[in-house]
Design an enzyme around this catalytic site. Structure first.
Site: not given
Ligand code: DGP
Length: 114
Positions: A29-30, A87, A96, A100, A102
């Site tokens: 989880r973010d 992103n 970061v 990754h 999202h």
């Protein structure tokens, strides 16, 4: 492997709320969720950005998307709909530098994004 915060999470060196993991992928989880469901799906392999993915990473990239779909199903957002975002670099807001995905859902999402 541990040069970013996500590398440290993948290595188990710092805690995260992990929702899925296997030998190549970790999903957690973010910390700063932008939707009721906001999960990050990362490869254990430290690829800095999508630009740095190589032809030999093609299977891994496919597995990341399959893991994102698995997470969405597990979170109960698959049928209603969800968004998968990568992103890449500064103009897109990447902060970061460990590739990754999202996975966002649980509310209506605007399109086009800002
Ligand atoms: P991006 O902007 O695409 O690089 O997204 C990075 C995301 O990572 C951002 O939504 C916040 C999240 N994040 C940053 N640090 C941590 C952390 O230590 N733990 C978790 N779970 N998420 C983090």
């Amino acid at each position: 492997m541990s040069e970013t915060i996500f590398g440290k999470i993948a290595a188990g060196e710092i805690p995260a709320d992990i929702v899925y993991q296997d030998d190549e992928i970790v999903a957690f989880r973010d910390l700063s969720p932008q939707a009721p469901t906001h999960v990050l799906v990362i490869p254990r392999k430290p690829i800095r950005t999508l630009n740095d993915a190589a032809p030999e990473d093609a299977e891994l990239l496919g597995k990341l998307f399959l893991a994102a779909a698995k997470v969405a199903a597990h979170e109960g957002i698959a049928e209603a709909g969800y968004r998968v975002v990568v992103n890449c670099n500064a103009a897109a807001g990447q902060t970061v530098f460990h590739l990754h995905l999202h996975v966002l859902g649980g509310r209506p999402l605007q399109w086009p994004p800002g």
